[in-house]
Design a protein around this motif. Sequence first.
Motif, PDB file in Angstrom:
ATOM      1  N   ILE A 128     -19.092  17.644 -45.152  1.00 17.80           N
ATOM      2  CA  ILE A 128     -19.092  16.358 -44.473  1.00 17.80           C
ATOM      3  C   ILE A 128     -20.423  16.259 -43.744  1.00 17.80           C
ATOM      4  CG2 ILE A 128     -17.949  14.900 -42.771  1.00 17.80           C
ATOM      5  CD1 ILE A 128     -15.400  16.615 -43.309  1.00 17.80           C
ATOM      6  N   MET A 129     -21.216  15.267 -44.124  1.00 19.41           N
ATOM      7  CA  MET A 129     -22.541  15.100 -43.530  1.00 19.41           C
ATOM      8  C   MET A 129     -22.563  13.892 -42.608  1.00 19.41           C
ATOM      9  SD  MET A 129     -24.197  16.064 -47.067  1.00 19.41           S
ATOM     10  CE  MET A 129     -22.614  15.548 -47.651  1.00 19.41           C
ATOM     11  N   ILE A 130     -23.025  14.128 -41.402  1.00 18.79           N
ATOM     12  CA  ILE A 130     -23.318  13.030 -40.494  1.00 18.79           C
ATOM     13  C   ILE A 130     -24.791  12.713 -40.710  1.00 18.79           C
ATOM     14  CG2 ILE A 130     -23.472  12.267 -38.099  1.00 18.79           C
ATOM     15  CD1 ILE A 130     -21.255  14.319 -37.445  1.00 18.79           C
ATOM     16  N   ASN A 131     -25.049  11.515 -41.196  1.00 19.55           N
ATOM     17  CA  ASN A 131     -26.420  11.063 -41.441  1.00 19.55           C
ATOM     18  C   ASN A 131     -26.905  10.375 -40.168  1.00 19.55           C
ATOM     19  OD1 ASN A 131     -26.269  11.636 -44.428  1.00 19.55           O
ATOM     20  ND2 ASN A 131     -24.601  10.166 -44.180  1.00 19.55           N
ATOM     21  N   VAL A 132     -27.845  10.992 -39.484  1.00 19.66           N
ATOM     22  CA  VAL A 132     -28.365  10.455 -38.232  1.00 19.66           C
ATOM     23  C   VAL A 132     -29.579   9.594 -38.600  1.00 19.66           C
ATOM     24  CG1 VAL A 132     -29.192  10.989 -35.915  1.00 19.66           C
ATOM     25  CG2 VAL A 132     -27.607  12.560 -37.058  1.00 19.66           C
ATOM     26  N   HIS A 133     -29.325   8.317 -38.813  1.00 18.99           N
ATOM     27  CA  HIS A 133     -30.391   7.416 -39.244  1.00 18.99           C
ATOM     28  C   HIS A 133     -31.370   7.119 -38.111  1.00 18.99           C
ATOM     29  CE1 HIS A 133     -28.524   6.528 -43.116  1.00 18.99           C
ATOM     30  NE2 HIS A 133     -27.375   6.587 -42.458  1.00 18.99           N
ATOM     31  N   CYS A 134     -30.821   6.698 -36.970  1.00 18.24           N
ATOM     32  CA  CYS A 134     -31.698   6.302 -35.860  1.00 18.24           C
ATOM     33  C   CYS A 134     -30.949   6.430 -34.537  1.00 18.24           C
ATOM     34  CB  CYS A 134     -32.153   4.858 -36.065  1.00 18.24           C
ATOM     35  SG  CYS A 134     -33.321   4.306 -34.817  1.00 18.24           S
ATOM     36  N   ILE A 135     -31.570   7.113 -33.594  1.00 19.93           N
ATOM     37  CA  ILE A 135     -31.030   7.212 -32.233  1.00 19.93           C
ATOM     38  C   ILE A 135     -32.074   6.617 -31.297  1.00 19.93           C
ATOM     39  CG2 ILE A 135     -30.210   8.759 -30.405  1.00 19.93           C
ATOM     40  CD1 ILE A 135     -28.385   8.609 -32.922  1.00 19.93           C
ATOM     41  N   VAL A 136     -31.698   5.552 -30.610  1.00 21.51           N
ATOM     42  CA  VAL A 136     -32.639   4.854 -29.721  1.00 21.51           C
ATOM     43  C   VAL A 136     -32.312   5.065 -28.242  1.00 21.51           C
ATOM     44  CG1 VAL A 136     -33.311   3.104 -31.406  1.00 21.51           C
ATOM     45  CG2 VAL A 136     -31.333   2.684 -29.924  1.00 21.51           C
ATOM     46  N   THR A 137     -31.132   5.604 -27.950  1.00 20.62           N
ATOM     47  CA  THR A 137     -30.779   5.904 -26.565  1.00 20.62           C
ATOM     48  C   THR A 137     -31.219   7.336 -26.250  1.00 20.62           C
ATOM     49  OG1 THR A 137     -28.577   6.582 -27.300  1.00 20.62           O
ATOM     50  CG2 THR A 137     -28.822   4.306 -26.529  1.00 20.62           C
ATOM     51  N   GLU A 138     -31.266   7.680 -24.968  1.00 22.82           N
ATOM     52  CA  GLU A 138     -31.687   9.034 -24.585  1.00 22.82           C
ATOM     53  C   GLU A 138     -30.828  10.097 -25.244  1.00 22.82           C
ATOM     54  OE1 GLU A 138     -32.490  10.006 -20.513  1.00 22.82           O
ATOM     55  OE2 GLU A 138     -33.306   7.999 -20.122  1.00 22.82           O
ATOM     56  N   GLN A 139     -29.545   9.797 -25.385  1.00 22.17           N
ATOM     57  CA  GLN A 139     -28.641  10.688 -26.104  1.00 22.17           C
ATOM     58  C   GLN A 139     -27.495   9.855 -26.659  1.00 22.17           C
ATOM     59  OE1 GLN A 139     -27.100  13.739 -23.562  1.00 22.17           O
ATOM     60  NE2 GLN A 139     -26.163  12.327 -22.146  1.00 22.17           N
ATOM     61  N   CYS A 140     -26.857  10.396 -27.671  1.00 22.05           N
ATOM     62  CA  CYS A 140     -25.723   9.730 -28.301  1.00 22.05           C
ATOM     63  C   CYS A 140     -24.696  10.805 -28.618  1.00 22.05           C
ATOM     64  CB  CYS A 140     -26.190   9.011 -29.576  1.00 22.05           C
ATOM     65  SG  CYS A 140     -24.894   8.084 -30.423  1.00 22.05           S
ATOM     66  N   ARG A 141     -23.473  10.598 -28.144  1.00 18.88           N
ATOM     67  CA  ARG A 141     -22.404  11.566 -28.351  1.00 18.88           C
ATOM     68  C   ARG A 141     -21.576  11.158 -29.572  1.00 18.88           C
ATOM     69  NH1 ARG A 141     -23.224   9.915 -23.726  1.00 18.88           N
ATOM     70  NH2 ARG A 141     -21.549   8.415 -23.692  1.00 18.88           N
ATOM     71  N   TYR A 142     -21.169  12.145 -30.374  1.00 26.15           N
ATOM     72  CA  TYR A 142     -20.320  11.849 -31.523  1.00 26.15           C
ATOM     73  C   TYR A 142     -19.105  12.765 -31.525  1.00 26.15           C
ATOM     74  CZ  TYR A 142     -22.151  16.011 -33.892  1.00 26.15           C
ATOM     75  OH  TYR A 142     -22.482  17.299 -34.217  1.00 26.15           O
ATOM     76  N   ARG A 143     -18.089  12.310 -32.269  1.00 21.99           N
ATOM     77  CA  ARG A 143     -16.862  13.095 -32.433  1.00 21.99           C
ATOM     78  C   ARG A 143     -16.379  12.873 -33.867  1.00 21.99           C
ATOM     79  NH1 ARG A 143     -13.211  15.352 -28.925  1.00 21.99           N
ATOM     80  NH2 ARG A 143     -11.038  15.399 -29.555  1.00 21.99           N
ATOM     81  N   LEU A 144     -16.044  13.956 -34.531  1.00 20.74           N
ATOM     82  CA  LEU A 144     -15.549  13.907 -35.902  1.00 20.74           C
ATOM     83  C   LEU A 144     -14.238  14.682 -35.961  1.00 20.74           C
ATOM     84  CD1 LEU A 144     -15.911  13.264 -38.931  1.00 20.74           C
ATOM     85  CD2 LEU A 144     -17.309  15.344 -39.085  1.00 20.74           C
ATOM     86  N   PHE A 145     -13.190  13.990 -36.413  1.00 14.99           N
ATOM     87  CA  PHE A 145     -11.856  14.582 -36.498  1.00 14.99           C
ATOM     88  C   PHE A 145     -11.387  14.418 -37.940  1.00 14.99           C
ATOM     89  CE2 PHE A 145      -7.144  13.989 -35.693  1.00 14.99           C
ATOM     90  CZ  PHE A 145      -6.889  15.333 -35.466  1.00 14.99           C
ATOM     91  N   VAL A 146     -11.012  15.521 -38.584  1.00 14.90           N
ATOM     92  CA  VAL A 146     -10.617  15.491 -39.998  1.00 14.90           C
ATOM     93  C   VAL A 146      -9.231  16.117 -40.147  1.00 14.90           C
ATOM     94  CG1 VAL A 146     -11.217  16.178 -42.357  1.00 14.90           C
ATOM     95  CG2 VAL A 146     -13.041  15.715 -40.686  1.00 14.90           C
ATOM     96  N   LEU A 147      -8.328  15.363 -40.796  1.00 21.89           N
ATOM     97  CA  LEU A 147      -6.995  15.839 -41.124  1.00 21.89           C
ATOM     98  C   LEU A 147      -6.867  15.915 -42.641  1.00 21.89           C
ATOM     99  CD1 LEU A 147      -4.724  13.630 -38.813  1.00 21.89           C
ATOM    100  CD2 LEU A 147      -5.072  16.092 -38.629  1.00 21.89           C
ATOM    101  N   GLY A 148      -6.195  16.938 -43.133  1.00 26.55           N
ATOM    102  CA  GLY A 148      -5.967  17.067 -44.570  1.00 26.55           C
ATOM    103  C   GLY A 148      -4.532  17.430 -44.832  1.00 26.55           C
ATOM    104  N   GLY A 149      -4.079  17.085 -46.018  1.00 23.31           N
ATOM    105  CA  GLY A 149      -2.696  17.406 -46.350  1.00 23.31           C
ATOM    106  C   GLY A 149      -2.402  17.209 -47.821  1.00 23.31           C
ATOM    107  N   GLY A 150      -1.131  17.331 -48.117  1.00 23.09           N
ATOM    108  CA  GLY A 150      -0.701  17.179 -49.500  1.00 23.09           C
ATOM    109  C   GLY A 150      -1.254  18.269 -50.396  1.00 23.09           C
ATOM    110  N   ALA A 151      -1.535  19.413 -49.798  1.00 24.49           N
ATOM    111  CA  ALA A 151      -2.122  20.514 -50.571  1.00 24.49           C
ATOM    112  C   ALA A 151      -1.167  20.974 -51.654  1.00 24.49           C
ATOM    113  CB  ALA A 151      -2.475  21.674 -49.643  1.00 24.49           C
ATOM    114  N   LYS A 152      -1.724  21.229 -52.807  1.00 25.43           N
ATOM    115  CA  LYS A 152      -0.935  21.746 -53.930  1.00 25.43           C
ATOM    116  C   LYS A 152      -1.065  23.254 -53.956  1.00 25.43           C
ATOM    117  CE  LYS A 152      -1.511  17.582 -56.615  1.00 25.43           C
ATOM    118  NZ  LYS A 152      -2.004  16.995 -57.857  1.00 25.43           N
ATOM    119  N   LYS A 153      -0.063  23.911 -54.419  1.00 27.59           N
ATOM    120  CA  LYS A 153      -0.073  25.379 -54.472  1.00 27.59           C
ATOM    121  C   LYS A 153      -0.761  25.865 -55.720  1.00 27.59           C
ATOM    122  CE  LYS A 153       3.934  25.718 -51.596  1.00 27.59           C
ATOM    123  NZ  LYS A 153       5.254  26.130 -51.403  1.00 27.59           N
TER     124      LYS A 153
END
Length: 153
Positions: A128-153
Amino acid sequence: METLLLADGTVTPSCSKSHITYTLHLQKECSELHLEFTYEPKKLEDESKAEELIKEGLGLFILKEHQASHPWRDYHPLQNLMTLSLDDENGFRGAAHRHDSVQHLTITTKEASPGFILGDFPRGQLKIMINVHCIVTEQCRYRLFVLGGGAKK
Protein backbone atom coordinates in the motif's frame (compact mmCIF):
# COMPACT_ATOMS: atom_id res chain seq x y z
CA MET A 1 -12.56 -8.98 9.44
CA GLU A 2 -9.22 -8.42 11.06
CA THR A 3 -7.03 -5.37 11.37
CA LEU A 4 -4.15 -5.72 8.91
CA LEU A 5 -2.59 -2.30 9.40
CA LEU A 6 -2.98 0.78 11.54
CA ALA A 7 -0.40 3.41 10.67
CA ASP A 8 -0.09 7.10 11.20
CA GLY A 9 2.61 9.59 10.52
CA THR A 10 3.53 13.14 9.74
CA VAL A 11 4.95 14.52 6.50
CA THR A 12 6.43 17.93 5.69
CA PRO A 13 6.99 19.88 2.44
CA SER A 14 10.33 18.08 1.96
CA CYS A 15 8.31 14.84 1.52
CA SER A 16 6.50 16.18 -1.56
CA LYS A 17 6.91 14.01 -4.67
CA SER A 18 7.74 10.92 -2.61
CA HIS A 19 6.05 7.67 -1.58
CA ILE A 20 5.54 5.90 1.72
CA THR A 21 5.12 2.15 1.28
CA TYR A 22 3.60 -0.24 3.78
CA THR A 23 4.12 -3.92 2.98
CA LEU A 24 1.73 -6.44 4.47
CA HIS A 25 2.32 -10.19 4.33
CA LEU A 26 -0.96 -11.96 3.68
CA GLN A 27 -0.71 -15.49 5.10
CA LYS A 28 -3.85 -16.58 3.21
CA GLU A 29 -5.79 -15.44 0.20
CA CYS A 30 -8.02 -12.51 1.14
CA SER A 31 -11.33 -11.79 -0.58
CA GLU A 32 -12.19 -8.48 1.07
CA LEU A 33 -10.15 -5.38 1.87
CA HIS A 34 -11.32 -2.12 3.42
CA LEU A 35 -9.06 0.92 3.67
CA GLU A 36 -9.66 4.17 5.49
CA PHE A 37 -7.18 6.92 4.68
CA THR A 38 -7.29 10.41 6.16
CA TYR A 39 -4.93 13.35 6.30
CA GLU A 40 -5.04 16.86 7.74
CA PRO A 41 -4.88 19.73 7.30
CA LYS A 42 -6.16 19.79 3.74
CA LYS A 43 -5.68 23.51 3.05
CA LEU A 44 -2.95 26.02 3.79
CA GLU A 45 -4.80 28.64 5.84
CA ASP A 46 -1.91 31.15 6.05
CA GLU A 47 -2.72 33.49 3.14
CA SER A 48 0.64 35.27 3.16
CA LYS A 49 2.49 31.94 2.99
CA ALA A 50 0.16 30.82 0.19
CA GLU A 51 0.86 34.02 -1.74
CA GLU A 52 4.61 33.48 -1.35
CA LEU A 53 4.43 29.86 -2.55
CA ILE A 54 2.14 30.64 -5.47
CA LYS A 55 4.27 33.53 -6.67
CA GLU A 56 7.35 31.33 -6.40
CA GLY A 57 5.62 28.69 -8.53
CA LEU A 58 4.47 31.22 -11.09
CA GLY A 59 8.06 32.45 -11.34
CA LEU A 60 9.20 28.92 -12.14
CA PHE A 61 6.58 28.03 -14.72
CA ILE A 62 5.33 31.25 -16.32
CA LEU A 63 7.46 33.63 -18.34
CA LYS A 64 7.95 36.93 -16.53
CA GLU A 65 6.15 38.89 -19.27
CA HIS A 66 3.05 36.67 -18.81
CA GLN A 67 2.93 36.63 -15.01
CA ALA A 68 0.69 39.71 -14.78
CA SER A 69 -2.11 37.77 -16.50
CA HIS A 70 -1.89 35.07 -13.79
CA PRO A 71 -2.90 36.68 -10.48
CA TRP A 72 -1.80 34.57 -7.52
CA ARG A 73 -5.34 34.57 -6.08
CA ASP A 74 -6.49 32.45 -9.05
CA TYR A 75 -4.50 29.57 -7.49
CA HIS A 76 -5.64 30.10 -3.90
CA PRO A 77 -6.22 28.17 -1.66
CA LEU A 78 -3.25 25.82 -1.81
CA GLN A 79 -3.97 22.25 -0.72
CA ASN A 80 -2.03 19.23 0.44
CA LEU A 81 -2.45 16.17 -1.78
CA MET A 82 -1.85 12.57 -0.78
CA THR A 83 -3.27 9.53 -2.60
CA LEU A 84 -3.18 5.72 -2.38
CA SER A 85 -2.00 2.95 -4.73
CA LEU A 86 -2.02 -0.83 -4.21
CA ASP A 87 0.04 -3.71 -5.60
CA ASP A 88 -0.30 -7.38 -4.76
CA GLU A 89 1.73 -10.45 -5.76
CA ASN A 90 0.23 -10.26 -9.27
CA GLY A 91 1.00 -6.56 -9.78
CA PHE A 92 -0.98 -3.31 -9.86
CA ARG A 93 -4.39 -3.44 -8.12
CA GLY A 94 -5.39 0.18 -8.53
CA ALA A 95 -5.07 3.74 -7.35
CA ALA A 96 -7.25 6.27 -5.58
CA HIS A 97 -5.87 9.51 -6.96
CA ARG A 98 -8.57 11.66 -5.43
CA HIS A 99 -8.37 15.04 -3.76
CA ASP A 100 -10.51 13.98 -0.77
CA SER A 101 -8.68 14.09 2.54
CA VAL A 102 -10.98 11.37 3.89
CA GLN A 103 -11.26 8.21 1.80
CA HIS A 104 -13.12 4.95 2.45
CA LEU A 105 -12.11 2.33 -0.11
CA THR A 106 -13.32 -1.24 -0.62
CA ILE A 107 -12.04 -4.07 -2.79
CA THR A 108 -13.83 -7.42 -2.78
CA THR A 109 -14.42 -10.25 -5.22
CA LYS A 110 -17.72 -8.61 -6.26
CA GLU A 111 -17.07 -4.87 -6.08
CA ALA A 112 -14.28 -2.33 -5.94
CA SER A 113 -14.07 1.39 -5.33
CA PRO A 114 -13.42 3.33 -8.56
CA GLY A 115 -9.80 3.00 -9.63
CA PHE A 116 -9.32 -0.48 -8.15
CA ILE A 117 -9.50 -3.96 -9.65
CA LEU A 118 -11.95 -6.31 -7.94
CA GLY A 119 -10.97 -9.83 -6.97
CA ASP A 120 -9.11 -11.85 -4.37
CA PHE A 121 -5.77 -10.76 -2.95
CA PRO A 122 -3.39 -13.70 -3.23
CA ARG A 123 -1.23 -14.98 -0.41
CA GLY A 124 2.01 -13.00 -0.25
CA GLN A 125 2.94 -9.34 -0.22
CA LEU A 126 0.41 -6.54 -0.43
CA LYS A 127 1.95 -3.11 -0.88
CA ILE A 128 0.00 0.00 0.00
CA MET A 129 1.67 3.19 -1.19
CA ILE A 130 0.85 6.64 0.06
CA ASN A 131 1.76 8.94 -2.81
CA VAL A 132 2.80 12.26 -1.28
CA HIS A 133 2.19 14.57 -4.22
CA CYS A 134 2.42 17.95 -2.50
CA ILE A 135 2.59 19.19 1.09
CA VAL A 136 2.18 22.95 1.45
CA THR A 137 1.57 23.17 5.20
CA GLU A 138 4.40 22.98 7.76
CA GLN A 139 3.29 19.44 8.49
CA CYS A 140 0.48 17.11 7.51
CA ARG A 141 -0.69 14.18 9.61
CA TYR A 142 -2.05 11.00 8.02
CA ARG A 143 -3.73 7.83 9.24
CA LEU A 144 -4.17 4.58 7.32
CA PHE A 145 -6.41 1.81 8.65
CA VAL A 146 -6.73 -1.48 6.72
CA LEU A 147 -9.15 -4.33 7.44
CA GLY A 148 -9.10 -7.66 5.61
CA GLY A 149 -11.27 -10.70 5.66
CA GLY A 150 -12.91 -13.52 3.84
CA ALA A 151 -9.61 -15.35 3.81
CA LYS A 152 -9.67 -18.71 2.11
CA LYS A 153 -7.82 -21.66 3.57
